[in-house]
Design a protein around this motif. Sequence first.
Motif, PDB file in Angstrom:
ATOM      1  N   PHE A 178       0.825  -1.210   0.000  1.00 46.59           N
ATOM      2  CA  PHE A 178       0.000   0.000   0.000  1.00 46.59           C
ATOM      3  C   PHE A 178       0.856   1.255   0.000  1.00 46.59           C
ATOM      4  N   GLU A 179       1.871   1.289   0.838  1.00 47.81           N
ATOM      5  CA  GLU A 179       2.737   2.463   0.905  1.00 47.81           C
ATOM      6  C   GLU A 179       3.439   2.714  -0.427  1.00 47.81           C
ATOM      7  N   LYS A 180       3.715   1.630  -1.131  1.00 44.37           N
ATOM      8  CA  LYS A 180       4.397   1.747  -2.423  1.00 44.37           C
ATOM      9  C   LYS A 180       3.480   2.319  -3.501  1.00 44.37           C
ATOM     10  N   ILE A 181       2.198   1.893  -3.495  1.00 47.12           N
ATOM     11  CA  ILE A 181       1.286   2.324  -4.563  1.00 47.12           C
ATOM     12  C   ILE A 181       0.395   3.487  -4.150  1.00 47.12           C
ATOM     13  N   LYS A 182       0.486   3.923  -2.902  1.00 47.39           N
ATOM     14  CA  LYS A 182      -0.392   4.990  -2.396  1.00 47.39           C
ATOM     15  C   LYS A 182      -0.406   6.230  -3.287  1.00 47.39           C
ATOM     16  N   PRO A 183       0.742   6.695  -3.789  1.00 50.81           N
ATOM     17  CA  PRO A 183       0.709   7.889  -4.651  1.00 50.81           C
ATOM     18  C   PRO A 183      -0.117   7.710  -5.920  1.00 50.81           C
ATOM     19  N   ASP A 184      -0.322   6.462  -6.334  1.00 51.05           N
ATOM     20  CA  ASP A 184      -1.061   6.192  -7.568  1.00 51.05           C
ATOM     21  C   ASP A 184      -2.548   5.931  -7.321  1.00 51.05           C
ATOM     22  N   LEU A 185      -2.969   5.902  -6.062  1.00 50.71           N
ATOM     23  CA  LEU A 185      -4.362   5.644  -5.726  1.00 50.71           C
ATOM     24  C   LEU A 185      -5.145   6.953  -5.643  1.00 50.71           C
ATOM     25  N   PRO A 186      -6.471   6.889  -5.880  1.00 50.53           N
ATOM     26  CA  PRO A 186      -7.297   8.082  -5.669  1.00 50.53           C
ATOM     27  C   PRO A 186      -7.136   8.584  -4.230  1.00 50.53           C
ATOM     28  N   LYS A 187      -7.144   9.884  -4.052  1.00 48.10           N
ATOM     29  CA  LYS A 187      -6.879  10.474  -2.743  1.00 48.10           C
ATOM     30  C   LYS A 187      -7.849   9.969  -1.670  1.00 48.10           C
ATOM     31  N   THR A 188      -9.120   9.854  -2.016  1.00 52.94           N
ATOM     32  CA  THR A 188     -10.133   9.426  -1.036  1.00 52.94           C
ATOM     33  C   THR A 188      -9.832   8.029  -0.510  1.00 52.94           C
ATOM     34  N   GLN A 189      -9.597   7.085  -1.431  1.00 53.45           N
ATOM     35  CA  GLN A 189      -9.313   5.702  -1.019  1.00 53.45           C
ATOM     36  C   GLN A 189      -7.995   5.608  -0.261  1.00 53.45           C
ATOM     37  N   ALA A 190      -7.001   6.342  -0.720  1.00 56.79           N
ATOM     38  CA  ALA A 190      -5.701   6.309  -0.058  1.00 56.79           C
ATOM     39  C   ALA A 190      -5.804   6.793   1.388  1.00 56.79           C
ATOM     40  N   ARG A 215     -13.873  -7.324  10.109  1.00 54.87           N
ATOM     41  CA  ARG A 215     -14.597  -6.107   9.707  1.00 54.87           C
ATOM     42  C   ARG A 215     -13.624  -5.029   9.225  1.00 54.87           C
ATOM     43  N   LEU A 216     -12.544  -4.845   9.957  1.00 54.06           N
ATOM     44  CA  LEU A 216     -11.568  -3.820   9.595  1.00 54.06           C
ATOM     45  C   LEU A 216     -10.842  -4.182   8.298  1.00 54.06           C
ATOM     46  N   VAL A 217     -10.455  -5.440   8.189  1.00 50.62           N
ATOM     47  CA  VAL A 217      -9.766  -5.885   6.980  1.00 50.62           C
ATOM     48  C   VAL A 217     -10.691  -5.787   5.764  1.00 50.62           C
ATOM     49  N   ASP A 218     -11.963  -6.159   5.960  1.00 49.34           N
ATOM     50  CA  ASP A 218     -12.932  -6.053   4.859  1.00 49.34           C
ATOM     51  C   ASP A 218     -13.139  -4.595   4.442  1.00 49.34           C
ATOM     52  N   SER A 219     -12.997  -3.669   5.394  1.00 47.26           N
ATOM     53  CA  SER A 219     -13.118  -2.246   5.065  1.00 47.26           C
ATOM     54  C   SER A 219     -11.987  -1.812   4.134  1.00 47.26           C
ATOM     55  N   ILE A 220     -10.785  -2.328   4.390  1.00 47.66           N
ATOM     56  CA  ILE A 220      -9.662  -2.029   3.486  1.00 47.66           C
ATOM     57  C   ILE A 220      -9.932  -2.644   2.118  1.00 47.66           C
ATOM     58  N   THR A 221     -10.400  -3.890   2.129  1.00 48.97           N
ATOM     59  CA  THR A 221     -10.696  -4.570   0.866  1.00 48.97           C
ATOM     60  C   THR A 221     -11.753  -3.807   0.070  1.00 48.97           C
ATOM     61  N   HIS A 222     -12.744  -3.264   0.777  1.00 50.02           N
ATOM     62  CA  HIS A 222     -13.800  -2.481   0.118  1.00 50.02           C
ATOM     63  C   HIS A 222     -13.208  -1.277  -0.616  1.00 50.02           C
ATOM     64  N   GLU A 223     -12.290  -0.583   0.037  1.00 45.46           N
ATOM     65  CA  GLU A 223     -11.663   0.583  -0.603  1.00 45.46           C
ATOM     66  C   GLU A 223     -10.809   0.155  -1.788  1.00 45.46           C
ATOM     67  N   LEU A 224     -10.155  -0.979  -1.673  1.00 47.86           N
ATOM     68  CA  LEU A 224      -9.368  -1.496  -2.796  1.00 47.86           C
ATOM     69  C   LEU A 224     -10.286  -1.889  -3.951  1.00 47.86           C
ATOM     70  N   ASP A 225     -11.461  -2.434  -3.621  1.00 45.48           N
ATOM     71  CA  ASP A 225     -12.446  -2.754  -4.646  1.00 45.48           C
ATOM     72  C   ASP A 225     -12.863  -1.502  -5.410  1.00 45.48           C
ATOM     73  N   GLU A 226     -13.005  -0.404  -4.685  1.00 43.30           N
ATOM     74  CA  GLU A 226     -13.378   0.856  -5.320  1.00 43.30           C
ATOM     75  C   GLU A 226     -12.307   1.297  -6.306  1.00 43.30           C
ATOM     76  N   VAL A 227     -11.068   1.077  -5.948  1.00 42.62           N
ATOM     77  CA  VAL A 227      -9.954   1.448  -6.817  1.00 42.62           C
ATOM     78  C   VAL A 227      -9.962   0.601  -8.089  1.00 42.62           C
ATOM     79  N   SER A 228     -10.221  -0.694  -7.925  1.00 38.62           N
ATOM     80  CA  SER A 228     -10.168  -1.598  -9.071  1.00 38.62           C
ATOM     81  C   SER A 228     -11.502  -1.705  -9.794  1.00 38.62           C
TER      82      SER A 228
END
Length: 391
Positions: A178-190, A215-228
């Motif tokens: 995540f830290e590596k690709i964060k600059p390439d992600l939409p600001k909201t999701q990042a 629940r917390l891990v699924d929340s991260i996955t949800h944001e990643l889903d939004e990105v993809s």
Amino acid sequence: MKLILGLVAILFLNIVSFGYAEDDKIAFAGYLEKTLGHFWAIEKNLDDNNANLAIVHATHPISELYLSMKPELKKANPEFDAQVQKTLMELHSKVGDKVTRKDAQKSIDEAKRIIEQARSIVIGDKLSKDTNFNVAVMINLLAASKAEYAEGVKNGKIAEMIEFQDGSSFVWRSQQIFEKIKPDLPKTQAEKIGKLYPQVWKAYDSNVEPSEVARLVDSITHELDEVSSTKTESANLGTYFDNIQKLLADAKKQYAAGKPDVAQSLVTKAYLDNYEYLEPILLKQNPVLKKEIELMMRQDLRTMLKTGESKDKIGTQIDAILKKLEQAKKLVMSEQKPNSEKYTTSSKYDAQSKDVNCAKPMRLLSNKETGKTTCVKSESVAKMLKSGWTK
């Protein structure tokens, strides 16, 4: 006209084959990341003066993950494959209490270098930097971390330290990506993902119930889903049973065909990529059955393959495992919600219903021409989109 059709056919085959190659590379990247996670766990345990746990984590890459990596490594570079095997095989003897912390770190750093070299050889530097590729790897790591944590923590206490540390190491590796690709992600999701990771670590520190970590891990996955732009559907565990059945059946055929290395890889995938996700619920319902299947698949069968038992004995062992899995499936599926009866029975199952629920981390795609929907693994999405399917 025939020439044009021929060129179109060749182009289509190249696209499909590329998709399959990319699927394999995502899976391979996952094994690399888990290996790096174990290296991190070695370092943490050595810093805590716990050489015994460090040695356990040093044995996992060679005893489990390497078997899944070997086919791709051997295909890409047989000599380098031997080097990887040798490095991972010797690591456990170089991180124990008989060596200094400084010397142990040298060995760990050398192993890290080898793993990064494997990434470059098999995956390639360009794909390794691709944001969507890394998002898919993150999602798979996070899914694996949930299963490990669920086994590791019971009633607010750490019941299985290795599994607990496995879970934390996979979370850590996903965060590094995540830290590596964060600059390439939409600001909201990042920003959302950046705030969620500290909450996950706080949950680990407090040994909260597995459902809260999920629940917390699924929340991260949800944001990643939004990105993809793909949505993770509600989980259904039946898919994992179907995957195991197919992988073990294929392992039996490959072993009979004189390909023990391929059979080992398939059996390892059946366990690591599928059965491990079933273990937490089986542990609650029938811990004896859960342990029996684990030993039969993870230990007994793999030992038989390694020592070159006859194909008849291998077949008998696999049949016995499948019989036990049928018992387990009845128990696990009884836990599914009523509306989950529409689950898919394979990673590429076609259905007419638009209400199909896919097992995590699988994705629901549709084909406008046929009207069918299908559940596929996250790493297969790119391939399916290129062959006419839509999100």
